[in-house]
Design a protein around this motif. Structure first.
Motif, PDB file in Angstrom:
ATOM      1  N   PRO A  83      13.243 -26.358 -17.322  1.00 30.15           N
ATOM      2  CA  PRO A  83      14.003 -25.128 -17.597  1.00 30.15           C
ATOM      3  C   PRO A  83      13.515 -24.460 -18.883  1.00 30.15           C
ATOM      4  N   TRP A  84      13.644 -23.128 -18.900  1.00 26.02           N
ATOM      5  CA  TRP A  84      13.280 -22.385 -20.105  1.00 26.02           C
ATOM      6  C   TRP A  84      14.140 -21.127 -20.178  1.00 26.02           C
ATOM      7  N   LEU A  85      15.006 -21.060 -21.182  1.00 26.34           N
ATOM      8  CA  LEU A  85      15.922 -19.935 -21.358  1.00 26.34           C
ATOM      9  C   LEU A  85      16.729 -19.720 -20.072  1.00 26.34           C
ATOM     10  N   TRP A  86      16.605 -18.541 -19.442  1.00 24.11           N
ATOM     11  CA  TRP A  86      17.381 -18.241 -18.237  1.00 24.11           C
ATOM     12  C   TRP A  86      16.748 -18.788 -16.960  1.00 24.11           C
ATOM     13  N   ASP A  87      15.545 -19.307 -17.085  1.00 23.26           N
ATOM     14  CA  ASP A  87      14.824 -19.820 -15.912  1.00 23.26           C
ATOM     15  C   ASP A  87      15.196 -21.292 -15.687  1.00 23.26           C
ATOM     16  N   ALA A  88      15.574 -21.636 -14.452  1.00 24.06           N
ATOM     17  CA  ALA A  88      15.986 -23.010 -14.158  1.00 24.06           C
ATOM     18  C   ALA A  88      15.316 -23.503 -12.882  1.00 24.06           C
ATOM     19  N   PRO A  89      14.015 -23.791 -12.913  1.00 21.21           N
ATOM     20  CA  PRO A  89      13.327 -24.304 -11.727  1.00 21.21           C
ATOM     21  C   PRO A  89      13.656 -25.776 -11.504  1.00 21.21           C
ATOM     22  N   ASP A  90      13.196 -26.326 -10.381  1.00 21.69           N
ATOM     23  CA  ASP A  90      13.233 -27.772 -10.214  1.00 21.69           C
ATOM     24  C   ASP A  90      12.237 -28.396 -11.192  1.00 21.69           C
ATOM     25  N   GLU A  91      12.370 -29.704 -11.394  1.00 19.43           N
ATOM     26  CA  GLU A  91      11.565 -30.357 -12.424  1.00 19.43           C
ATOM     27  C   GLU A  91      10.752 -31.521 -11.855  1.00 19.43           C
ATOM     28  N   LEU A  92       9.488 -31.538 -12.210  1.00 24.48           N
ATOM     29  CA  LEU A  92       8.627 -32.704 -12.062  1.00 24.48           C
ATOM     30  C   LEU A  92       7.996 -32.913 -13.429  1.00 24.48           C
ATOM     31  N   ARG A  93       8.162 -34.114 -14.014  1.00 26.44           N
ATOM     32  CA  ARG A  93       7.690 -34.348 -15.371  1.00 26.44           C
ATOM     33  C   ARG A  93       6.675 -35.485 -15.395  1.00 26.44           C
TER      34      ARG A  93
END
Length: 258
Positions: free
Chosen positions: A54-64
């Motif tokens: 996530p970054w600010l207003w952006d909330a994608p799915d996450e693969l780390r």
């Protein structure tokens, strides 16, 4: 096999899946595959890894991925709040079977993993499948990459087009808590379906519009959840969302909006 995400970012499938038990956070309607147990640990985890986040207003799915080894070390996926029609859900392919696998990033670079928009529920909610779009169902899947127990990425033409969680009731929890390691009770399986029937169908619109029949259904589910003595960890996970709906809509005087 090489997988493509975000247009030009790629990872190679390996033979080492994550050994982390998925956590189906019902209140937030997302699945976490990570070892952090609170917000502070999560923030440190994000700082020490790379990938989609996530970054600010952006909330994608996450693969780390780990900064040094470039191996997959965690993931987080959001469920769509509206289920696809039964006819489309019935088209979700059952093959190929999931193959336990890890992922190795081809380069150290962040990318964006779009949130899946279509939720497909198998009969009895034995599998929850989230797809990029329903066009995915027009062609067979190339592979299911089992990145963690009962958790798989769906691959079509070398691109990740969705994900699936098998036996989701087993992994019910709230927040960062670990799921109950004991098998779920049959009653809890039925309650998961009742809750999903409410929150992923037009019944939820009826609740928000204060339709008497929809509110009666909501209150009934809430009462059953509160009265079940067994499998309390999973039942409380379901209640965390259903109870909030009761508080916001069913307990509020008619005409007063939340």
């Amino acid at each position: 096999m090489r997988l493509t995400l975000d247009g030009d970012w790629s990872a190679t499938v390996t033979g080492d899946p994550l050994r982390i038990t998925p956590r189906f956070d019902f209140r937030d309607f997302r699945v976490r595959i990570a070892e952090y147990t609170n917000v502070e640990e999560r923030q440190r985890f994000l700082l020490n890894t790379f990938g989609s986040e996530p970054w600010l207003w952006d909330a994608p799915d996450e693969l780390r991925f780990d900064q040094r080894s470039r191996e997959l070390v965690g993931a987080e996926f959001q469920l769509a709040y509206e289920a696809a029609d039964a006819e489309d859900c019935a088209r979700v392919p059952v093959t190929p079977p999931a193959r336990p696998s890890g992922l190795h990033a081809d380069e150290v670079r962040d990318f964006r993993l779009e949130v899946a928009t279509e939720l497909c529920r198998a009969p009895g909610d034995t599998v929850l499948t989230c797809l990029r779009d329903l066009d995915v169902l027009d062609e067979p899947l190339e592979a299911r990459v089992g990145i963690a127990p009962d958790m798989a990425l769906l691959v079509q033409h070398g691109t990740v087009v969705g994900w699936s969680l098998t036996d989701p009731v087993r992994y019910l929890t709230t927040g960062f808590a670990a799921p109950d390691p004991n098998p779920p009770f049959p009653a809890t399986r039925r309650l998961l379906t009742e809750c999903l029937d409410l929150i992923t169908t037009p019944l939820l619109d009826g609740v928000r519009d204060r339709n008497p029949a929809a509110l009666a259904r909501l209150r009934f589910i809430d009462e059953v959840l509160r009265n079940q003595r067994e499998d309390r960890h999973r039942t409380d996970a379901l209640l965390s969302l259903i109870g909030n709906l009761v508080e916001d809509y069913a307990d509020r005087p008619t005409g007063q909006k939340p």
